[in-house]
Structures are given as C-alpha cells and as structure tokens.
Write an enzyme that holds these catalytic residues in place. Structure first.
Site, PDB file in Angstrom:
ATOM      1  N   HIS A  48     -47.275  -0.557 -34.096  1.00 51.93           N
ATOM      2  CA  HIS A  48     -48.570  -0.482 -34.779  1.00 51.93           C
ATOM      3  C   HIS A  48     -49.626   0.056 -33.818  1.00 51.93           C
ATOM      4  O   HIS A  48     -49.585  -0.222 -32.617  1.00 51.93           O
ATOM      5  CB  HIS A  48     -48.971  -1.826 -35.374  1.00 51.93           C
ATOM      6  CG  HIS A  48     -49.164  -2.947 -34.398  1.00 51.93           C
ATOM      7  ND1 HIS A  48     -50.343  -3.123 -33.711  1.00 51.93           N
ATOM      8  CD2 HIS A  48     -48.341  -3.950 -33.995  1.00 51.93           C
ATOM      9  CE1 HIS A  48     -50.239  -4.196 -32.944  1.00 51.93           C
ATOM     10  NE2 HIS A  48     -49.029  -4.718 -33.087  1.00 51.93           N
TER      11      HIS A  48
ATOM     12  N   ASP B 202     -53.026  -0.342 -34.350  1.00 55.60           N
ATOM     13  CA  ASP B 202     -54.279  -1.120 -34.329  1.00 55.60           C
ATOM     14  C   ASP B 202     -54.199  -2.257 -33.315  1.00 55.60           C
ATOM     15  O   ASP B 202     -53.108  -2.673 -32.906  1.00 55.60           O
ATOM     16  CB  ASP B 202     -54.614  -1.652 -35.728  1.00 55.60           C
ATOM     17  CG  ASP B 202     -53.538  -2.566 -36.301  1.00 55.60           C
ATOM     18  OD1 ASP B 202     -52.342  -2.257 -36.127  1.00 55.60           O
ATOM     19  OD2 ASP B 202     -53.879  -3.589 -36.907  1.00 55.60           O
TER      20      ASP B 202
ATOM     21  N   GLU C 129     -51.617  -3.657 -38.783  1.00 53.11           N
ATOM     22  CA  GLU C 129     -50.600  -4.698 -38.568  1.00 53.11           C
ATOM     23  C   GLU C 129     -51.250  -6.028 -38.230  1.00 53.11           C
ATOM     24  O   GLU C 129     -50.742  -7.098 -38.580  1.00 53.11           O
ATOM     25  CB  GLU C 129     -49.641  -4.279 -37.443  1.00 53.11           C
ATOM     26  CG  GLU C 129     -48.406  -5.166 -37.302  1.00 53.11           C
ATOM     27  CD  GLU C 129     -48.598  -6.381 -36.406  1.00 53.11           C
ATOM     28  OE1 GLU C 129     -47.734  -7.264 -36.422  1.00 53.11           O
ATOM     29  OE2 GLU C 129     -49.633  -6.479 -35.688  1.00 53.11           O
ATOM     30  N   GLU C 130     -52.365  -5.961 -37.530  1.00 54.07           N
ATOM     31  CA  GLU C 130     -53.013  -7.209 -37.097  1.00 54.07           C
ATOM     32  C   GLU C 130     -53.752  -7.898 -38.242  1.00 54.07           C
ATOM     33  O   GLU C 130     -54.273  -8.990 -38.063  1.00 54.07           O
ATOM     34  CB  GLU C 130     -53.993  -6.927 -35.939  1.00 54.07           C
ATOM     35  CG  GLU C 130     -53.332  -6.365 -34.677  1.00 54.07           C
ATOM     36  CD  GLU C 130     -52.516  -7.400 -33.913  1.00 54.07           C
ATOM     37  OE1 GLU C 130     -52.425  -8.561 -34.357  1.00 54.07           O
ATOM     38  OE2 GLU C 130     -51.954  -7.041 -32.876  1.00 54.07           O
TER      39      GLU C 130
HETATM   40 ZN   LIG Z   1     -48.500  -6.496 -32.232  1.00 58.95          ZN
END
Ligand SMILES: [Zn+2]
Length: 384
Positions: free
Chosen positions: A68, A70, A132-133
């Site tokens: 990811h 982000d 993703e976060e």
């Molecule tokens: Zn991560």
C-alpha cells in the site's frame, strides 16, 4: 528509491497520485505498461503492472508483489527529523512509511530491471494500492479490476513489515456504527420520552457481554497474542443537556475475529437483540424510535496453511524458515487477495513495532534482507 518514496506525503486522507505517477513513469522508462485504477474522485489510484514485455501472455499465473502507498498521519507526533524527508542515521532510514510500507515498495521498484531480465523464468506483477490504513477500498477496486480483465495471478506477497518472517494468519476487523433515535422531552417527564443514551447503553452492555462470552468460551487460537475474538465500543456521543431527555445517541464498535469465527453471526446477534429486546419498548412510547447500524471497515480474517507451497517457498527464499510462521494482530490486504482466490502470505522488511510511531524507521539490514529476497526470488522461482 526509499528516500524518494518517503518524500511523497501520501497520508491516507490526501492524494497518492504523486507517488503513483512517479512509479508509472519509472516503469514506463523500463518498457513496462502500468494500469492505474482511480477512485471515483480521481484523487487517488492503484497501480497494477505485469512485469513482462508481453503482459497479455501472463494473464493467468504469476506472483503479485503488493504494497500500500498510503501512510498514517504524523499529527501530534514528536519527530526528531522531518517525517516526509528520509533521514539516514545509525544504520536506519527514518521517515513516515519507511517500514509501513514504502521500504518494501521501493526495494521492489528498484528490482524491476532484475525482474524483467528474468521474465522467462519468473512471472511477476506489481500492485500498489491506496487507503489501506483506512477503508481498504483501494485493494477492493484493484481486485475487481483484475477480475474484470480476467487476470488471475497464482499467488501474492504482501510486504508489510514482518522482519521477513512469513505471516500466515491475521484476525479480521469489522467496524459498526449504531445510531439510536429516541424521543426528546423535559427531563422531569421521563416516561413521555425515549432516552437514546440509555438504550444505547443497553446495547453497549450487550456487546460487552458478547465479548465476555467469547473470552470465556471461544476455542482458542494460540497463534494470536489475544487468542480469542474481541469486541469493544470505542466512540460514543449523545445528548445536549442534563435536563433534556436525549433524542439521539451514536456509538461505534468493532470486532476483531479469529479466522474461525463469523462476524456476520456476531453482527446478527447484536441486531436481533436491538430489534427484539429494545425496539418494542422504545416504540411503545415513540412509534418513530429507531436503531440503525452502518458498517464501516469490514475486513475478513486471513489464514493460509503453513504447509502451503507458497509459504514454504517464500520462507526458503527469505532464508527465514528457521523463524517458523506466525500470526499477527494487525489487519492487511492479504485477506482481500485470498478472498479473491489468490493464495497470499505476508512477508516484508522492517518491524511493525516501528510502524505508525514517531521516528518510524527501517534498518539497512532489513533493506538488504529484502533485496536479497528479491534477488533469490528470481533465481529460485515459485513452483508453479
Ligand atoms: Zn501497512
């Protein structure tokens, strides 16, 4: 490359296009076509690229290397150096995202010439995602796009920081927001009103009882630090003054489930309790009283057999078989890839202990271990 990627401030709430376009241009320079899959606002994008001069020949098979783009924010954190400027000191690269997980992405991007040189022996795809976060919407759209284009990879590696140890399971996570609507009134006339806070409190207590039951009775999964499913309420707000019967109360709770436990069943039990035990009493006073649930993040639990050939192979290539396999408490995109039918494991450089914290770093040693992993990945390709 790690320094460059840290320099893009890709906090989840902001655009990641600077980084994605940079990666796209780097790949183009090497003759690789990358597809960008934008979000609806065209403010963020995933990138998917097949590392081959003839990508259409690798629509079925191949290993996805995924990360990811982000990062979590740095608000309120006390950093010794600028978070979005890589700072090398004492054998470490400090910067937001260095461990989670721009280090891995950068090492993979830097290895693309090597991957291309070996494309006769090993088929690889590169996948970069957003959000993703926060919501996991990026990976969801990326996987839908692959399905639409009939691209069916044979396996996937998610390079979250695990100190290059193979991680084969993590818990699922579902967030639910509950809105309770009662009836307001003067607090001297409580029988005429429906106190939304009090009914919300009954639900919160029921959620806690559910958590207590699981902590007592659920079959243990000893791979996890907390070896059973947990639930907790993390946010609540309601009411306007002590002498007003509160009309509205809203709270958010989460469940973090073992792979063997269904979040649908847990959710159903909570909704049933609200509908059968609480609503009739509320509606006997106010016919428009209501309890509504909205789902936020919903990430399935993830598990792959430790004996799976992909796991065995990755441990061999990483030279970390002696560490065995593990399970982690944090959620990753592995669950989405495996739910899409792609065997997946989590293995990457750096440590989760450093992630999300001020002065996040990745050590040179872990960078070298990941570089060697990619080097050998080409020399000892995954058995097909
Ligand atoms: Zn991560």
């Amino acid at each position: 490359m790690i320094d460059r990627l840290i320099g893009f401030p890709t906090v989840s709430r902001d655009s990641n296009l600077g980084l994605i376009e940079y990666a796209r241009d780097e790949l183009a320079r090497l003759g690789v076509r990358a597809d960008l899959i934008y979000d609806s606002a065209r403010n963020k994008a995933n990138l998917f690229a097949t590392l081959s001069s003839e990508p259409d020949r690798v629509k079925t098979g191949g290993l996805v290397i995924s990360g990811h783009t982000d990062t979590v924010p740095v608000d309120g954190q006390d950093w010794a150096s600028e978070p979005f400027v890589a700072d090398h000191r004492e054998g470490r690269i400090h910067g937001r995202g260095s461990a989670d997980m721009k280090g891995f992405i950068a090492i993979a991007l830097a290895a693309v010439p090597k991957f291309l040189a070996a494309q006769e022996n090993v088929a690889l795809h590169l996948s970069l995602t957003y959000d993703e976060e926060t919501t996991f919407f990026g990976v969801r759209d990326l996987l839908a796009d692959l399905a639409e284009r009939s691209i069916r990879p044979a396996g996937c590696i998610i390079g979250e920081p695990t100190d290059m140890r193979a991680i084969v399971a993590h818990k699922g996570k579902r967030d639910l927001c509950c809105r309770v609507r009662g009836r307001e009134g003067h607090s001297s006339l409580t029988p005429d009103g429906v106190n939304a806070i009090e009914f919300a409190a009954k639900l919160v207590a029921f959620i806690r009882q559910t958590a207590d039951r699981l902590s007592r009775d659920e079959p243990r999964d000893a791979r996890f630090a907390v070896p059973y499913t947990t639930l907790q309420t993390g946010l609540i707000k309601g009411g306007i003054a002590v002498n007003v019967i509160p009309r509205d109360c809203e709270f958010t709770f989460e469940m973090r489930n073992l792979p063997a436990t269904s979040t649908d069943e847990l959710t159903n039990a909570i909704v049933q309790y609200a509908e059968r035990e609480l609503l009739p009493e509320m509606r006997s006073v106010a016919s428009d009283a209501a309890i509504a649930f909205d789902c936020g993040m919903d990430l399935p639990a993830f598990g792959i057999a430790p004996e799976h050939p992909l796991v065995r192979w990755a441990q061999q290539v990483a030279r970390t078989a002696h560490l065995g396999t593990g399970a982690v408490g944090f959620a990753t995109e592995a669950s989405m890839f495996s739910k899409a039918g792609i065997p997946t494991l989590v293995i990457g450089p750096g440590s989760i202990d450093q992630a999300h914290k001020p002065d996040e770093y990745i050590s040179y040693e872990q960078v070298a271990a990941c570089e060697a992993f990619f080097q050998r990945l080409v020399a000892e390709p995954m058995p097909s």
